[in-house]
Every structure is written in C-alpha cells, then in structure tokens.
Scaffold this motif. Structure first.
Motif, PDB file in Angstrom:
ATOM      1  N   THR A   6      32.519  36.299  22.265  1.00  0.00           N
ATOM      2  CA  THR A   6      31.369  35.996  23.120  1.00  0.00           C
ATOM      3  C   THR A   6      31.673  36.471  24.535  1.00  0.00           C
ATOM      4  N   ARG A   7      30.645  36.513  25.353  1.00  0.00           N
ATOM      5  CA  ARG A   7      30.822  36.935  26.743  1.00  0.00           C
ATOM      6  C   ARG A   7      31.834  36.029  27.449  1.00  0.00           C
ATOM      7  N   ALA A   8      31.713  34.719  27.229  1.00  0.00           N
ATOM      8  CA  ALA A   8      32.625  33.766  27.864  1.00  0.00           C
ATOM      9  C   ALA A   8      34.059  33.985  27.392  1.00  0.00           C
ATOM     10  N   GLU A   9      34.241  34.246  26.107  1.00  0.00           N
ATOM     11  CA  GLU A   9      35.583  34.490  25.572  1.00  0.00           C
ATOM     12  C   GLU A   9      36.160  35.797  26.148  1.00  0.00           C
ATOM     13  N   PHE A  10      35.307  36.786  26.273  1.00  0.00           N
ATOM     14  CA  PHE A  10      35.747  38.080  26.780  1.00  0.00           C
ATOM     15  C   PHE A  10      36.105  38.003  28.265  1.00  0.00           C
ATOM     16  N   LEU A  11      35.280  37.331  29.049  1.00  0.00           N
ATOM     17  CA  LEU A  11      35.488  37.267  30.497  1.00  0.00           C
ATOM     18  C   LEU A  11      36.408  36.141  30.942  1.00  0.00           C
ATOM     19  N   GLY A  12      36.693  35.205  30.063  1.00  0.00           N
ATOM     20  CA  GLY A  12      37.493  34.037  30.430  1.00  0.00           C
ATOM     21  C   GLY A  12      38.760  34.345  31.203  1.00  0.00           C
ATOM     22  N   PRO A  13      39.637  35.216  30.679  1.00  0.00           N
ATOM     23  CA  PRO A  13      40.874  35.522  31.419  1.00  0.00           C
ATOM     24  C   PRO A  13      40.612  36.164  32.781  1.00  0.00           C
ATOM     25  N   PHE A  14      39.612  37.030  32.856  1.00  0.00           N
ATOM     26  CA  PHE A  14      39.285  37.677  34.128  1.00  0.00           C
ATOM     27  C   PHE A  14      38.792  36.648  35.133  1.00  0.00           C
ATOM     28  N   LEU A  15      37.883  35.767  34.692  1.00  0.00           N
ATOM     29  CA  LEU A  15      37.338  34.765  35.603  1.00  0.00           C
ATOM     30  C   LEU A  15      38.418  33.801  36.064  1.00  0.00           C
ATOM     31  N   ALA A  16      39.326  33.451  35.176  1.00  0.00           N
ATOM     32  CA  ALA A  16      40.416  32.557  35.559  1.00  0.00           C
ATOM     33  C   ALA A  16      41.303  33.226  36.607  1.00  0.00           C
ATOM     34  N   ALA A  17      41.599  34.503  36.410  1.00  0.00           N
ATOM     35  CA  ALA A  17      42.444  35.221  37.363  1.00  0.00           C
ATOM     36  C   ALA A  17      41.748  35.370  38.714  1.00  0.00           C
ATOM     37  N   ALA A  18      40.443  35.568  38.707  1.00  0.00           N
ATOM     38  CA  ALA A  18      39.692  35.740  39.954  1.00  0.00           C
ATOM     39  C   ALA A  18      39.680  34.461  40.781  1.00  0.00           C
ATOM     40  N   SER A  19      39.899  33.328  40.146  1.00  0.00           N
ATOM     41  CA  SER A  19      39.881  32.046  40.849  1.00  0.00           C
ATOM     42  C   SER A  19      41.277  31.554  41.215  1.00  0.00           C
ATOM     43  N   GLU A  20      42.284  32.328  40.899  1.00  0.00           N
ATOM     44  CA  GLU A  20      43.648  31.934  41.249  1.00  0.00           C
ATOM     45  C   GLU A  20      43.801  31.915  42.768  1.00  0.00           C
ATOM     46  N   PRO A  21      44.627  31.022  43.280  1.00  0.00           N
ATOM     47  CA  PRO A  21      44.829  30.962  44.730  1.00  0.00           C
ATOM     48  C   PRO A  21      45.212  32.300  45.359  1.00  0.00           C
ATOM     49  N   SER A  22      45.990  33.117  44.657  1.00  0.00           N
ATOM     50  CA  SER A  22      46.372  34.415  45.227  1.00  0.00           C
ATOM     51  C   SER A  22      45.161  35.321  45.412  1.00  0.00           C
ATOM     52  N   ALA A  23      44.211  35.267  44.484  1.00  0.00           N
ATOM     53  CA  ALA A  23      42.985  36.074  44.602  1.00  0.00           C
ATOM     54  C   ALA A  23      42.104  35.550  45.727  1.00  0.00           C
ATOM     55  N   VAL A  24      42.041  34.228  45.873  1.00  0.00           N
ATOM     56  CA  VAL A  24      41.248  33.636  46.953  1.00  0.00           C
ATOM     57  C   VAL A  24      41.862  34.007  48.307  1.00  0.00           C
ATOM     58  N   ARG A  25      43.186  33.943  48.396  1.00  0.00           N
ATOM     59  CA  ARG A  25      43.859  34.346  49.641  1.00  0.00           C
ATOM     60  C   ARG A  25      43.541  35.803  49.980  1.00  0.00           C
ATOM     61  N   ALA A  26      43.546  36.659  48.979  1.00  0.00           N
ATOM     62  CA  ALA A  26      43.251  38.077  49.217  1.00  0.00           C
ATOM     63  C   ALA A  26      41.835  38.257  49.747  1.00  0.00           C
ATOM     64  N   ARG A  27      40.870  37.506  49.206  1.00  0.00           N
ATOM     65  CA  ARG A  27      39.491  37.616  49.693  1.00  0.00           C
ATOM     66  C   ARG A  27      39.362  37.079  51.115  1.00  0.00           C
ATOM     67  N   ILE A  28      40.091  36.018  51.442  1.00  0.00           N
ATOM     68  CA  ILE A  28      40.067  35.486  52.809  1.00  0.00           C
ATOM     69  C   ILE A  28      40.603  36.537  53.778  1.00  0.00           C
ATOM     70  N   LEU A  29      41.699  37.181  53.425  1.00  0.00           N
ATOM     71  CA  LEU A  29      42.268  38.218  54.290  1.00  0.00           C
ATOM     72  C   LEU A  29      41.323  39.410  54.416  1.00  0.00           C
ATOM     73  N   LEU A  30      40.703  39.781  53.317  1.00  0.00           N
ATOM     74  CA  LEU A  30      39.767  40.909  53.318  1.00  0.00           C
ATOM     75  C   LEU A  30      38.584  40.649  54.243  1.00  0.00           C
ATOM     76  N   ILE A  31      37.945  39.498  54.079  1.00  0.00           N
ATOM     77  CA  ILE A  31      36.764  39.196  54.892  1.00  0.00           C
ATOM     78  C   ILE A  31      37.162  38.953  56.346  1.00  0.00           C
ATOM     79  N   GLY A  32      38.360  38.396  56.547  1.00  0.00           N
ATOM     80  CA  GLY A  32      38.849  38.187  57.910  1.00  0.00           C
ATOM     81  C   GLY A  32      39.022  39.493  58.650  1.00  0.00           C
ATOM     82  N   ASN A  33      39.536  40.479  57.965  1.00  0.00           N
ATOM     83  CA  ASN A  33      39.715  41.799  58.567  1.00  0.00           C
ATOM     84  C   ASN A  33      38.372  42.482  58.806  1.00  0.00           C
ATOM     85  N   GLU A  34      37.474  42.382  57.832  1.00  0.00           N
ATOM     86  CA  GLU A  34      36.171  43.038  57.959  1.00  0.00           C
ATOM     87  C   GLU A  34      35.350  42.473  59.100  1.00  0.00           C
ATOM     88  N   ARG A  35      35.430  41.161  59.293  1.00  0.00           N
ATOM     89  CA  ARG A  35      34.567  40.497  60.280  1.00  0.00           C
ATOM     90  C   ARG A  35      35.290  40.096  61.556  1.00  0.00           C
TER      91      ARG A  35
END
Length: 101
Positions: A6-35
């Motif tokens: 299913t879509r959820a089964e297929f995307l599950g690992p990707f979505l879990a990785a996208a919500s990891e603290p390291s990914a969130v930190r990367a987005r904070i740094l990215l948006i901080g630099n952009e803005r």
C-alpha cells in the motif's frame, strides 16, 4: 503471489526518516540560511530538537506556547508540516521572502 504494498507501507520508511531529528535540524538550518534568520533563534530551535529522540517525544512541545520551534515558524511564516515532517506540499504553500526570488 506477492501483494503490491500500500502507499502507507511503501512510504512508511521514507516518512519516518523525514521526521527524524537530524532531518528536522537540516530543514531548520536550510530555512535559516535562506531567510537570514538570527543565529540565536536557529540555535534555540536546534536545541529543542536535539533534546528529543524522535518527533513523537517532542511533538507536544512543538505546539506549546513559547516553544522555540513554534516561535520560529510563526515569526518567519514557516510551515510546521514542512519543518517537522518534510511535507513538500506544505513547502510549496509557504510564502517566500522577496529576497529569495
């Protein structure tokens, strides 16, 4: 015969990785630099993320009044959906500052 995931089964690992603290930190740094966000505000948000093992540990803290991540999102018009989960649809909906064009 194998069943198509299913879509959820297929995307599950990707979505879990996208919500990891390291990914969130990367987005904070990215948006901080952009803005051109003040480094102190970025540091406070990064500190809030680093104190958690998973998003589930700090999801309630994100929405708490006075949260560094919530304050950052409100002040700079950043989508929490994108910041926390990496939702690209939310990224497309965000307003971009004139300096980013």
């Amino acid at each position: 015969m194998t069943q198509t995931p299913t879509r959820a089964e297929f995307l599950g690992p990707f979505l879990a990785a996208a919500s990891e603290p390291s990914a969130v930190r990367a987005r904070i740094l990215l948006i901080g630099n952009e803005r051109d966000i003040v480094q102190e505000e970025i540091d406070r948000a990064l500190e809030a993320v680093s104190q958690a093992e998973t998003v589930g540990d700090w999801s309630c803290e994100i929405l708490a009044e006075g949260s560094a991540i919530l304050n950052l999102a409100i002040k700079y018009d950043i989508s929490l959906d994108w910041l926390i989960t990496g939702d690209l649809r939310a990224l497309r909906r965000m307003k971009r500052p004139a300096s980013a064009w």
